[in-house]
Motif scaffolding. Structure first.
Motif, PDB file in Angstrom:
ATOM      1  N   PRO A  97       0.918  -0.816  -0.179  1.00  0.00           N
ATOM      2  CA  PRO A  97      -0.090  -0.141  -0.248  1.00  0.00           C
ATOM      3  C   PRO A  97       1.167   1.060  -0.012  1.00  0.00           C
ATOM      4  O   PRO A  97       1.720   1.569   0.091  1.00  0.00           O
ATOM      5  N   LYS A  98       0.132   2.370  -0.842  1.00  0.00           N
ATOM      6  CA  LYS A  98       1.074   3.732  -0.438  1.00  0.00           C
ATOM      7  C   LYS A  98       0.886   4.195   1.348  1.00  0.00           C
ATOM      8  O   LYS A  98       1.926   4.301   1.923  1.00  0.00           O
ATOM      9  N   THR A  99      -0.162   4.008   1.589  1.00  0.00           N
ATOM     10  CA  THR A  99       0.533   4.255   3.096  1.00  0.00           C
ATOM     11  C   THR A  99      -0.956   3.033   3.680  1.00  0.00           C
ATOM     12  O   THR A  99      -1.349   2.913   3.666  1.00  0.00           O
ATOM     13  N   ILE A 100      -0.476   3.042   4.981  1.00  0.00           N
ATOM     14  CA  ILE A 100      -1.802   2.342   5.802  1.00  0.00           C
ATOM     15  C   ILE A 100      -2.772   3.658   6.847  1.00  0.00           C
ATOM     16  O   ILE A 100      -2.180   4.092   8.047  1.00  0.00           O
ATOM     17  N   LEU A 101      -3.705   3.715   6.270  1.00  0.00           N
ATOM     18  CA  LEU A 101      -5.255   4.659   7.057  1.00  0.00           C
ATOM     19  C   LEU A 101      -5.171   4.115   7.846  1.00  0.00           C
ATOM     20  O   LEU A 101      -6.323   2.916   7.590  1.00  0.00           O
ATOM     21  N   ILE A 102      -4.932   4.457   9.087  1.00  0.00           N
ATOM     22  CA  ILE A 102      -5.631   3.865  10.803  1.00  0.00           C
ATOM     23  C   ILE A 102      -5.806   4.288  11.320  1.00  0.00           C
ATOM     24  O   ILE A 102      -6.130   6.392  11.597  1.00  0.00           O
ATOM     25  N   SER A 103      -7.701   3.618  12.086  1.00  0.00           N
ATOM     26  CA  SER A 103      -8.468   4.706  12.653  1.00  0.00           C
ATOM     27  C   SER A 103      -7.988   4.809  14.336  1.00  0.00           C
ATOM     28  O   SER A 103      -6.923   4.159  14.206  1.00  0.00           O
ATOM     29  N   ASP A 104      -8.328   6.327  14.851  1.00  0.00           N
ATOM     30  CA  ASP A 104      -7.328   6.341  16.830  1.00  0.00           C
ATOM     31  C   ASP A 104      -8.090   5.544  17.050  1.00  0.00           C
ATOM     32  O   ASP A 104      -7.648   4.940  18.249  1.00  0.00           O
ATOM     33  N   SER A 105      -9.000   4.952  17.133  1.00  0.00           N
ATOM     34  CA  SER A 105     -10.238   4.278  18.054  1.00  0.00           C
ATOM     35  C   SER A 105      -9.439   2.137  17.891  1.00  0.00           C
ATOM     36  O   SER A 105     -10.138   1.999  18.839  1.00  0.00           O
ATOM     37  N   VAL A 106      -8.734   1.939  16.767  1.00  0.00           N
ATOM     38  CA  VAL A 106      -7.975   0.789  17.346  1.00  0.00           C
ATOM     39  C   VAL A 106      -6.911   0.527  17.908  1.00  0.00           C
ATOM     40  O   VAL A 106      -6.588   1.623  18.350  1.00  0.00           O
ATOM     41  N   ASN A 107      -6.925  -0.274  18.332  1.00  0.00           N
ATOM     42  CA  ASN A 107      -5.404  -0.593  19.041  1.00  0.00           C
ATOM     43  C   ASN A 107      -4.316  -1.257  18.170  1.00  0.00           C
ATOM     44  O   ASN A 107      -4.693  -2.198  17.809  1.00  0.00           O
ATOM     45  N   LYS A 108      -3.114  -0.386  17.971  1.00  0.00           N
ATOM     46  CA  LYS A 108      -2.370  -0.909  16.869  1.00  0.00           C
ATOM     47  C   LYS A 108      -1.530  -0.993  16.925  1.00  0.00           C
ATOM     48  O   LYS A 108       0.364  -0.854  16.624  1.00  0.00           O
ATOM     49  N   THR A 109      -1.830  -1.912  18.307  1.00  0.00           N
ATOM     50  CA  THR A 109      -0.414  -2.762  18.902  1.00  0.00           C
ATOM     51  C   THR A 109       0.387  -3.536  17.413  1.00  0.00           C
ATOM     52  O   THR A 109       1.877  -3.256  17.789  1.00  0.00           O
ATOM     53  N   GLU A 110      -0.258  -4.187  17.210  1.00  0.00           N
ATOM     54  CA  GLU A 110       0.416  -4.888  15.917  1.00  0.00           C
ATOM     55  C   GLU A 110       0.962  -4.776  14.905  1.00  0.00           C
ATOM     56  O   GLU A 110       1.602  -5.298  14.147  1.00  0.00           O
ATOM     57  N   LEU A 111       1.046  -3.391  14.934  1.00  0.00           N
ATOM     58  CA  LEU A 111       1.350  -2.358  13.595  1.00  0.00           C
ATOM     59  C   LEU A 111       2.251  -2.101  13.713  1.00  0.00           C
ATOM     60  O   LEU A 111       3.571  -1.534  12.760  1.00  0.00           O
ATOM     61  N   ASP A 112       2.533  -2.108  14.934  1.00  0.00           N
ATOM     62  CA  ASP A 112       3.625  -0.638  15.981  1.00  0.00           C
ATOM     63  C   ASP A 112       4.983  -1.353  14.868  1.00  0.00           C
ATOM     64  O   ASP A 112       6.074  -0.654  14.571  1.00  0.00           O
ATOM     65  N   GLN A 113       5.275  -2.475  14.753  1.00  0.00           N
ATOM     66  CA  GLN A 113       6.673  -3.175  14.441  1.00  0.00           C
ATOM     67  C   GLN A 113       7.053  -3.355  12.988  1.00  0.00           C
ATOM     68  O   GLN A 113       7.944  -3.723  12.536  1.00  0.00           O
ATOM     69  N   ILE A 114       5.955  -2.850  12.047  1.00  0.00           N
ATOM     70  CA  ILE A 114       5.850  -3.663  11.027  1.00  0.00           C
ATOM     71  C   ILE A 114       6.783  -1.859  10.714  1.00  0.00           C
ATOM     72  O   ILE A 114       5.829  -0.829  10.478  1.00  0.00           O
ATOM     73  N   VAL A 115       7.595  -1.558   9.626  1.00  0.00           N
ATOM     74  CA  VAL A 115       7.745  -0.411   9.078  1.00  0.00           C
ATOM     75  C   VAL A 115       7.478  -0.442   7.599  1.00  0.00           C
ATOM     76  O   VAL A 115       7.158  -1.115   6.742  1.00  0.00           O
ATOM     77  N   TRP A 116       6.450   0.588   7.770  1.00  0.00           N
ATOM     78  CA  TRP A 116       5.627   0.918   6.250  1.00  0.00           C
ATOM     79  C   TRP A 116       5.048   2.390   6.878  1.00  0.00           C
ATOM     80  O   TRP A 116       4.818   2.536   8.149  1.00  0.00           O
ATOM     81  N   SER A 117       4.945   3.294   5.591  1.00  0.00           N
ATOM     82  CA  SER A 117       4.046   4.375   5.869  1.00  0.00           C
ATOM     83  C   SER A 117       2.728   4.395   6.523  1.00  0.00           C
ATOM     84  O   SER A 117       2.162   3.511   6.325  1.00  0.00           O
ATOM     85  N   LYS A 118       2.398   4.797   7.636  1.00  0.00           N
ATOM     86  CA  LYS A 118       1.252   4.434   8.501  1.00  0.00           C
ATOM     87  C   LYS A 118       0.683   6.833   8.708  1.00  0.00           C
ATOM     88  O   LYS A 118       1.717   7.611   9.070  1.00  0.00           O
ATOM     89  N   THR A 119      -0.646   6.226   8.064  1.00  0.00           N
ATOM     90  CA  THR A 119      -1.359   7.685   8.126  1.00  0.00           C
ATOM     91  C   THR A 119      -2.309   7.553   9.593  1.00  0.00           C
ATOM     92  O   THR A 119      -3.175   6.409   9.091  1.00  0.00           O
ATOM     93  N   MET A 120      -2.089   8.372  10.570  1.00  0.00           N
ATOM     94  CA  MET A 120      -3.178   8.679  11.022  1.00  0.00           C
ATOM     95  C   MET A 120      -4.916   9.319  11.089  1.00  0.00           C
ATOM     96  O   MET A 120      -4.527  10.000  10.323  1.00  0.00           O
ATOM     97  N   MET A 121      -5.971   8.751  10.779  1.00  0.00           N
ATOM     98  CA  MET A 121      -7.388   9.403  10.646  1.00  0.00           C
ATOM     99  C   MET A 121      -7.292  11.107  10.940  1.00  0.00           C
ATOM    100  O   MET A 121      -7.480  11.742  10.421  1.00  0.00           O
ATOM    101  N   SER A 122      -7.001  11.198  12.650  1.00  0.00           N
ATOM    102  CA  SER A 122      -6.675  12.359  13.202  1.00  0.00           C
ATOM    103  C   SER A 122      -5.740  13.522  12.201  1.00  0.00           C
ATOM    104  O   SER A 122      -6.017  14.577  12.142  1.00  0.00           O
ATOM    105  N   ASP A 123      -4.441  12.661  12.147  1.00  0.00           N
ATOM    106  CA  ASP A 123      -3.276  13.485  11.006  1.00  0.00           C
ATOM    107  C   ASP A 123      -4.421  14.070  10.016  1.00  0.00           C
ATOM    108  O   ASP A 123      -3.798  15.390  10.030  1.00  0.00           O
TER     109      ASP A 123
END
Length: 485
Positions: A97-123
């Motif tokens: 993916p170009k980026t991973i769009l992440i909801s602020d309401s989810v537990n993103k622990t499993e994503l933290d160690q994955i090196v990839w472009s991430k974008t929080m919806m709040s941002d």
């Protein structure tokens, strides 16, 4: 086809489109919110045909993000928020993916160690300036809109590519079967990152009906909505239906406008159907899978009582046939429909293998069509137990045992015995006060089943491994700790 959200906002600007616990949105208000979000996604660099992974629960922002990505013509890759890190890493590396769009309401622990472009919806939402952009004026029915990963197609999770045409014909087939009208309102309690949940969002735009969005499977809240609100339809799995019934307050009934439970993902046991009949809750069983954009057959209201146990006739948009019929008159279910996915991401060879020479898709399920062309599902071909010269259909055995008071869930799988022959064993969870023994369960089986169908062992476990929509993951059972009862 004209952009569905824009079109619906023109046709029904003041009709309620989305109902949250503390707020309602009309189609006009939803469209305005989505276009604002889309403009900010555009400003962040998202363009047409860009693959964007979505990591979200059933929250308002996740709902809006799905529609906003469609306004841009981006491809949405849906990630299951409950997946382990290893599986997420594989899927992300596969879809790039170009980026991973992440909801602020989810537990993103499993994503933290994955090196990839991430974008929080709040941002995205915090961007101050409104950016000028033009939403797609039309949806091309051949364009891939979304990718859903399924574990069933290969040893690795496989990305199923669905188009706007897939969504449209899926919605049309369901509407013709259920007789959808503008007064309907569908409860979305299944995860939106799975096809049975997501397709409800698309139906809302195509039909012009409201959606009750429920985050997480909050049983008490769902029952309150079905009792006190004007919800008319809810999609459920058999497991989720049993949970709702168990929590339904004594003496309560669902609201007068409630029409049906639209049931998918596995067979329902006779005891649960009986409970629904006693409570005047119509249940319409259906059949479908990710590769068919959810349902391709379902019972309708006229046939629900006389064809109990069936998944109904194929939708008007679908052909279903049975091939390789065995000694039990059960065979492989094959499908031809405009709702069949257009491909597997990065795996065209596997996709081609799933089709017959005359263009039917091999579902991997087994069942039969009766004389009236009603479909009956017997389970996954891979789950069948070949005991000596007989075939055991696990869901058939489970259905019988579900009638025992004290059993919460039961799942039957095959293992090799000391002679190398496959025999059935049962995994089960029970209520705290249940007094069940192997002897009593074995005796019950002998009175209600053929001898070779009776499980040779009953294994008590604490909890079943399940998908996020409540489906038991059979392939993980043999690794669980258990106690023979």
């Amino acid at each position: 086809m004209e952009n569905w959200l824009v079109k619906r906002a023109k046709l029904d600007p003041d009709k309620i489109a989305l109902i949250l616990e503390h707020a309602d949105f009309t189609f006009s208000e939803l469209n305005s919110t989505v276009q604002l979000f889309a403009s900010k996604l555009f400003a962040s660099g998202i363009r047409q045909n860009d693959p964007v992974a979505l990591f979200s629960d059933n929250c308002f922002n996740g709902y809006v993000a799905i529609l906003a990505l469609q306004q841009l013509g981006a491809r949405t890759i849906f990630l299951d928020t409950e997946l382990p890190q290893e599986t997420l890493r594989y899927q992300i590396n596969d879809c790039q993916p170009k980026t991973i769009l992440i909801s602020d309401s989810v537990n993103k622990t499993e994503l933290d160690q994955i090196v990839w472009s991430k974008t929080m919806m709040s941002d995205i939402l915090s961007l101050k300036k409104n950016y000028s952009y033009q939403p797609l004026t039309e949806f091309n029915e051949q364009d891939v809109s979304a990718i859903f990963y399924t574990p069933n197609a290969d040893k690795h999770d496989t990305g199923v590519m669905l188009t706007y045409g897939n969504y449209f014909y899926s919605a049309i087939g369901t509407a013709l079967n259920l007789g959808i009208n503008k007064q309907d309102a569908w409860v979305l309690s299944l995860p939106l990152f799975n096809v049975p949940g997501f397709i409800i969002i698309m139906r809302s735009l195509i039909y012009g009906i409201g959606v009750y969005l429920i985050d997480g499977f909050d049983i008490d809240h769902i029952n309150k909505v079905l009792i006190n609100e004007h919800a008319t339809i809810i999609s459920l799995t058999p497991t989720r239906l049993r949970e709702l019934l168990n929590a339904l307050p004594k003496g309560e009934r669902y609201n007068d406008k409630f029409r049906c439970i639209f049931l998918g993902t596995g067979q329902i046991d006779n005891w649960t159907l009986l409970r629904c009949n006693m409570l005047d809750i119509p249940v319409l069983q259906s059949y479908g899978m990710t590769e068919t954009t959810s349902n391709i057959s379902a019972l309708n209201f006229n046939d629900a009582e006389i064809k109990t146990g069936s998944c109904g006739q194929p939708f008007f948009t679908t052909q279903i046939r049975i091939t390789n019929i065995n000694q039990d008159n059960i065979g492989n279910i094959e499908v031809k429909s405009p709702t069949v996915a257009v491909g597997y991401l990065n795996n065209h060879e596997l996709y081609q293998q799933r089709f017959t020479e005359d263009g039917f898709f091999k579902t991997g399920d087994v069942g039969y069509l009766d004389d009236d062309n009603f479909l009956y599902i017997k389970g996954r071909q891979a789950d069948l137990i070949h005991s000596h010269n007989e075939i055991i259909y696990p869901e058939e055995v489970e259905n019988i045992y579900h009638s025992i008071n004290g059993i919460i869930d039961i799942c039957v799988v095959g293992i090799d015995d000391q002679d190398g022959k496959e025999v059935p064993i049962a995994y089960l969870t029970t209520q705290d006060n249940a007094f069940l023994t192997s002897e009593s369960l074995n005796e019950f089986g002998k009175h209600n089943l053929i001898d070779y169908q009776v499980p040779t062992e009953f294994r008590l476990i604490d909890k079943f491994p399940k998908s996020t929509n409540g489906k038991i993951l059979r392939n993980r059972l043999l690794n669980l700790q258990y106690r023979v009862i």
